[in-house]
Motif scaffolding. Sequence first.
Motif, short mmCIF file in Angstrom:
data_model
loop_
_atom_site.label_atom_id
_atom_site.label_comp_id
_atom_site.label_asym_id
_atom_site.label_seq_id
_atom_site.Cartn_x
_atom_site.Cartn_y
_atom_site.Cartn_z
N ASP A 1 -13.64 16.20 -48.01
CA ASP A 1 -12.82 15.00 -48.17
C ASP A 1 -13.61 13.73 -47.83
O ASP A 1 -14.83 13.79 -47.60
CB ASP A 1 -11.55 15.11 -47.32
N LYS A 2 -12.91 12.60 -47.76
CA LYS A 2 -13.58 11.31 -47.57
C LYS A 2 -14.28 11.19 -46.22
O LYS A 2 -15.21 10.39 -46.07
CB LYS A 2 -12.56 10.18 -47.73
N ILE A 3 -13.84 11.97 -45.25
CA ILE A 3 -14.49 11.89 -43.94
C ILE A 3 -15.43 13.08 -43.69
O ILE A 3 -15.92 13.29 -42.58
CB ILE A 3 -13.45 11.79 -42.81
N GLY A 4 -15.69 13.87 -44.74
CA GLY A 4 -16.70 14.93 -44.66
C GLY A 4 -16.21 16.30 -44.29
O GLY A 4 -17.02 17.22 -44.14
N ASN A 5 -14.91 16.50 -44.13
CA ASN A 5 -14.39 17.83 -43.79
C ASN A 5 -14.32 18.71 -45.03
O ASN A 5 -14.04 18.24 -46.13
CB ASN A 5 -13.00 17.72 -43.17
N GLY A 6 -14.52 20.01 -44.83
CA GLY A 6 -14.41 20.96 -45.94
C GLY A 6 -15.69 21.08 -46.74
O GLY A 6 -16.79 20.77 -46.28
N GLY A 7 -15.56 21.54 -47.97
CA GLY A 7 -16.71 21.74 -48.84
C GLY A 7 -17.27 23.14 -48.75
O GLY A 7 -16.74 24.02 -48.05
N THR A 8 -18.37 23.38 -49.47
CA THR A 8 -19.01 24.69 -49.52
C THR A 8 -20.52 24.50 -49.42
O THR A 8 -21.09 23.70 -50.15
CB THR A 8 -18.69 25.42 -50.84
N ILE A 9 -21.16 25.25 -48.52
CA ILE A 9 -22.61 25.14 -48.36
C ILE A 9 -23.29 26.47 -48.69
O ILE A 9 -22.69 27.54 -48.59
CB ILE A 9 -23.01 24.69 -46.95
#
Length: 449
Positions: A308-316
């Motif tokens: 999200d906009k504050i950097g939480n979540g995603g996939t690495i």
Amino acid sequence: MVTQSHVNVFLFIVFFQLLALSSGEFLKLPLLHPTPGPSPSEALSQDLRHLNSLLSRPPGIKSPVISGASSGTGQYFVTLHLGAPPQKLNLVADTGSDLVWARCSACRNCSAHPSGSSFLARHSSSFRPHHCYAAACRLVPHSPHGSLCNHTHLHSPCRYEYSYSDGSVSAGFFSAEVATLNTSSNRVAELRDLDFGCGFQVAGPSVTGASFSGAQGVLGLGRGGISFSSQLGRRFGNKFSYCLMDYTLSPPPTSFLTIGGVAKSSTDFRFTPLLTNPLSPTFYYISIRSVSVDGVRLPVSSSVWSFDKIGNGGTIIDSGTTLSFLTKPVYTQVLAAMRKRLRLPSAAPPTPTPAFDLCANVTGLDRKRATAKLPRLSFRLAGGVEMAPPPRNYFIETLEGVWCLGIQEVTTKGAFSVIGNLMQQGFLMEFDRDKSRLGFSRRGCSLSS
């Protein structure tokens, strides 16, 4: 260990000074592999600790890569030779951290010191700590206690402190050394000034426990300027690749790490963009659009995969984590679909750590027949490409005759999903930082590639 992670690669060298090479040239080092034998429960315990560390962190050379399976880790190691004369050290290869560091010792008479257990700085004529006022010193984290420089001393060394969420720490002098690497053509490459952390204080389970057995440090391959891939990338093109072979096979096949160059199988690569997360700029993020089991797309919103906009979540993509971890909305759907489509009798999870949610009884079946009865997982990535690992990349043998789903749920708020090294096995993975893309291919995982 993703703020400091592992992946392990062994580099052996003879003599060949690293010069600016023409386009397309690279150094390629063979990766050796020890006898396999990781414990799934130990790997899971290590992964959970590593994942917690990652989640709580603040916002061509081809080298032999050796699996850490024999020491109970399921990681991959690199052998790096530091100093003059060279001292052999085994480091954990880690795409989830930037700093290259090794355990150091200041002893003069080390006759009782186990050979190769530490880097002996006093025994190297080329060891050079950075000064605390040097530009390089501003690139590493420092101790929150005390000042960066001792103003009463003109030769104050640069002191770094690299901390883990579980309290583990590597602290010492940020320094420069000569590194020698062994190439696949039996030539030796010499890197004159490798910036690394000489760790005189190394403490905590992440860097001294069973999961770190056999290693003397970490080879950071992250996106930061002090990582191994960045330092060598400036000379060989800003890219690196690796191929992690199945460590359960006997005899174990060779894995490798390559800095620079273009793989021969590049025409077979499928590419997906690498994303940059301002909260965690070290990590290699990818964009997953959907997930399918046996060709049936699961009802998971694409937004679940994104930060999200504050950097939480995603996939690495992380070479320092063995298993793969999915956030709850994804994991719940994948687990339900796997249970529904599994064509094998269920089995009880292994004890004393029944941490796997789905296990199958494969007694009496050879690997080929058992694999044919497992559900097939695939990921649709940004760029319209599909990554479809074979079932043995996500079902692991936990006991004789018992295979369990090697994917775990991560429930921490703001957590991200992780594609671990088991899921990556058998793929040639190319991290092209100039073009901000990840290439992957099922071809090219051999020394002749």
